[in-house]
Each structure stands twice: as structure tokens, then as C-alpha cells.
Design a protein around this motif. Structure first.
Motif, PDB file in Angstrom:
ATOM      1  N   THR A   3       0.852  -1.177   0.000  1.00 20.33           N
ATOM      2  CA  THR A   3       0.000   0.000   0.000  1.00 20.33           C
ATOM      3  C   THR A   3       0.892   1.233   0.000  1.00 20.33           C
ATOM      4  O   THR A   3       2.047   1.183   0.413  1.00 20.33           O
ATOM      5  N   GLY A   4       0.356   2.334  -0.476  1.00 25.60           N
ATOM      6  CA  GLY A   4       1.112   3.577  -0.505  1.00 25.60           C
ATOM      7  C   GLY A   4       0.297   4.710   0.088  1.00 25.60           C
ATOM      8  O   GLY A   4      -0.918   4.731  -0.013  1.00 25.60           O
ATOM      9  N   GLU A   5       0.979   5.639   0.715  1.00 24.47           N
ATOM     10  CA  GLU A   5       0.320   6.789   1.329  1.00 24.47           C
ATOM     11  C   GLU A   5       1.128   8.030   1.013  1.00 24.47           C
ATOM     12  O   GLU A   5       2.352   8.047   1.166  1.00 24.47           O
ATOM     13  N   ALA A  14       6.189  16.647  -1.187  1.00 24.98           N
ATOM     14  CA  ALA A  14       5.382  15.433  -1.131  1.00 24.98           C
ATOM     15  C   ALA A  14       6.274  14.233  -0.840  1.00 24.98           C
ATOM     16  O   ALA A  14       7.359  14.107  -1.385  1.00 24.98           O
ATOM     17  N   MET A  15       5.784  13.365   0.047  1.00 28.46           N
ATOM     18  CA  MET A  15       6.514  12.142   0.390  1.00 28.46           C
ATOM     19  C   MET A  15       5.543  10.974   0.255  1.00 28.46           C
ATOM     20  O   MET A  15       4.399  11.069   0.678  1.00 28.46           O
ATOM     21  N   LYS A  16       5.995   9.904  -0.346  1.00 25.49           N
ATOM     22  CA  LYS A  16       5.168   8.716  -0.481  1.00 25.49           C
ATOM     23  C   LYS A  16       5.778   7.604   0.353  1.00 25.49           C
ATOM     24  O   LYS A  16       6.950   7.289   0.226  1.00 25.49           O
TER      25      LYS A  16
END
Length: 55
Positions: A3-5, A14-16
Motif C-alpha cells: 500500500t502507498g500513502e 510530497a513524500m510517499k
């Protein structure tokens, strides 16, 4: 599975983040045959020699 957030850092970038999550896959003769038949129905070839055995 993964999963990614997406989050914003304090400086606005932005950081994933990615996380592995537990999962199980149960494969039986029936699930394999169902998958082959679904592929055939979608226009795939190669099911001509597949036979279901007595269980």
C-alpha cells in the motif's frame, strides 16, 4: 501486497510511504482451471489440452 500513502513534509514536499501488508493466496486445481477458462473467454489460446481429473 503493497500500500502507498502520500503525505506532505513540514517543508511542503510530497513524500510517499510504502508498506507491505500481509496477504494469503490459496491456489487449488479449481482456481487454476477457472483462471485458464477466464483467459480463454477473454480471447486467450492454449486451453485445448487442459483436462479436469477426477478428484
Amino acid at each position: 501486497m503493497i500500500t502507498g500513502e502520500l503525505e506532505l513534509s513540514p517543508n511542503g514536499k510530497a513524500m510517499k510511504f510504502y508498506e507491505l501488508v500481509p496477504f494469503e493466496v490459496h491456489v487449488t486445481v479449481d482456481t487454476v482451471l477457472d483462471a485458464l477458462r477466464a483467459d480463454e473467454a477473454a480471447g486467450q489460446e492454449g486451453l485445448d489440452n487442459v483436462q479436469e481429473s477426477d478428484r
